[in-house]
Design an enzyme around this catalytic site. Structure first.
Site, short mmCIF file in Angstrom:
data_model
loop_
_atom_site.label_atom_id
_atom_site.label_comp_id
_atom_site.label_asym_id
_atom_site.label_seq_id
_atom_site.Cartn_x
_atom_site.Cartn_y
_atom_site.Cartn_z
N GLY A 82 0.73 -1.53 -0.02
CA GLY A 82 0.02 0.14 -0.13
C GLY A 82 0.76 1.70 -0.18
O GLY A 82 -0.08 2.19 0.75
N ALA A 83 1.90 1.14 -0.33
CA ALA A 83 3.08 2.68 -0.43
C ALA A 83 3.27 2.75 -2.01
O ALA A 83 3.83 3.37 -1.82
CB ALA A 83 4.68 1.67 -0.36
N GLY A 84 2.32 2.46 -2.64
CA GLY A 84 2.76 3.03 -3.97
C GLY A 84 4.05 2.27 -4.77
O GLY A 84 4.35 2.84 -6.02
N LEU A 85 3.96 1.15 -4.61
CA LEU A 85 4.89 0.59 -5.14
C LEU A 85 5.08 -0.62 -6.47
O LEU A 85 5.87 -1.60 -6.38
CB LEU A 85 6.42 0.45 -3.99
CG LEU A 85 7.09 1.44 -3.09
CD1 LEU A 85 7.70 1.06 -2.17
CD2 LEU A 85 7.48 2.37 -3.78
N GLY A 86 3.51 -0.46 -5.96
CA GLY A 86 3.13 -1.63 -7.07
C GLY A 86 3.73 -3.70 -6.38
O GLY A 86 3.20 -4.29 -7.02
N SER A 88 0.95 -4.66 -5.58
CA SER A 88 -0.20 -5.81 -5.88
C SER A 88 -0.29 -6.35 -7.28
O SER A 88 -0.81 -7.29 -7.19
CB SER A 88 -1.83 -4.65 -5.39
OG SER A 88 -1.65 -4.36 -6.26
N ALA A 89 0.01 -5.49 -7.32
CA ALA A 89 0.54 -6.03 -9.77
C ALA A 89 1.66 -7.33 -8.89
O ALA A 89 1.43 -8.09 -9.83
CB ALA A 89 1.20 -4.90 -10.09
N ALA A 90 2.59 -6.54 -8.66
CA ALA A 90 4.08 -7.61 -8.19
C ALA A 90 3.41 -9.25 -7.73
O ALA A 90 3.49 -10.31 -8.40
CB ALA A 90 5.03 -7.11 -7.64
N ASP A 131 1.26 -1.04 -13.76
CA ASP A 131 1.84 -1.98 -13.06
C ASP A 131 2.33 -2.49 -13.50
O ASP A 131 3.07 -3.35 -13.04
CB ASP A 131 1.32 -1.79 -11.61
CG ASP A 131 1.13 -0.87 -10.33
OD1 ASP A 131 1.44 0.56 -11.02
OD2 ASP A 131 1.33 -0.23 -9.20
#
Ligand code: PMV
Length: 296
Positions: A82-86, A88-90, A131
């Site tokens: 949830g930090a904007g680093l993707g 969930s996509a990874a 992402d």
């Protein structure tokens, strides 16, 4: 049993505007999520600190291609959630990669990226393909063209994590509401961000990192103007710049989460120290050349 991993991403330019079809430049970075998958003959089990909705949806979407009776999935990740680093996509991409291998899905990377995007959209409601595409192919990517434009950059990439969380869905909606109220102004901001992304891409290709940094700084100001900043994000951006970063900005949806900076190698330590002294976590990353990959 198979193990697959996929990387995190940062935006050098273009988040939010990319939702409206504008250009963005995103970079896969070498923080990875690792998915270990076993086939089961009955139900499925998931062991993860992450949001299982993405994994469950990935299994569901893949089950339409190949019959999956059950799986056991173990997730280990160095990507903050949830930090904007993707993150969930990874996890989505790595899960689909593992399923594809274990069940002979015969999907190439383009198909995996497309399926992963479908999963993100159905869980989140709103998403751009950035992402999931970047996490699948790695490197530096121009959006919406979805082409890998470069393998690496010279400066170090330092991420500053505010240790607060922003909801991508809520922030995208808030920007959408601002645009409905003030379309003339917000569309001008989106157009400016589009120009920053396309010119920034040229500066990147030429290796003119001073200008890349300057464009990141302007992009940050425009994200602030869209209302997705926070005091913690601005503080980390300010201290990174005043300690020598070439450029610093919010990365991802904002509200909380992370900033990204690019720094000459000899300023990395000062920038990291400044981020930590102001309550953030500093993470030094490289471009991840490998997107989705099988691990031994
Ligand atoms: O915070 P993240 O990593 O989910 O990035 C969101 C980026 C947005 O442009 C705001 C939304 C999107 O899906 O592109």
């Amino acid at each position: 049993m198979v193990v697959y991993s996929a990387p995190a991403k940062i935006y050098l330019f273009g988040e939010h505007a990319v939702v409206y079809g504008k250009h963005a430049v995103a970079v896969a970075v070498d923080l990875r999520t690792r998915v270990e998958l076993f086939e089961r003959s009955d139900s499925s089990m998931y062991h993860t600190a992450a949001d299982t909705r993405y994994i469950k949806e990935a299994v569901k979407v893949f089950s339409a291609i190949k019959d999956v009776k059950g799986v056991e999935i173990d997730v280990k990740s160095d990507i903050p959630i949830g930090a904007g680093l993707g993150s969930s996509a990874a996890v989505t991409v790595a899960t689909l990669g593992a399923l594809n291998d274990e069940f002979d899905g015969d999907l190439n990377k383009t198909k995996i990226a497309n399926l992963a995007f479908k999963v993100e959209k159905s869980v989140q409601g709103v998403a751009s393909p950035t992402d999931t595409f970047v996490s699948t192919v790695g490197g530096i990517v121009l959006v919406p063209d979805l082409i890998r434009i470069l393998d690496t950059i010279e400066p170090a990439i330092v991420i500053g994590d505010t240790r607060t969380v922003g909801s991508t869905k809520e922030l995208v909606e808030a920007v959408g509401e601002l645009r409905s109220r003030e379309p003339e102004v917000v569309d001008l901001i989106f157009d400016a961000i589009d120009t920053i992304s396309t010119l920034g891409y040229s500066h990147l290709k030429l290796g003119d990192y001073a200008r890349v940094g300057e464009f990141m700084n302007i992009n940050h100001g425009l994200l602030d103007a869209l209302g997705v900043g926070s005091l913690k994000l601005s503080t980390l951006v300010d201290v990174a710049r005043s300690n020598g970063a070439l450029g610093a900005k919010i990365t991802g949806a904002g509200g909380g989460g992370c900033i990204v900076t690019i720094c000459e190698r000899d300023t990395v330590e000062a920038v990291c120290d400044a981020i930590k002294a102001h309550g953030g976590d500093a993470i030094v990353v490289d471009v991840a050349n490998a997107g989705l990959r099988r691990e031994e």
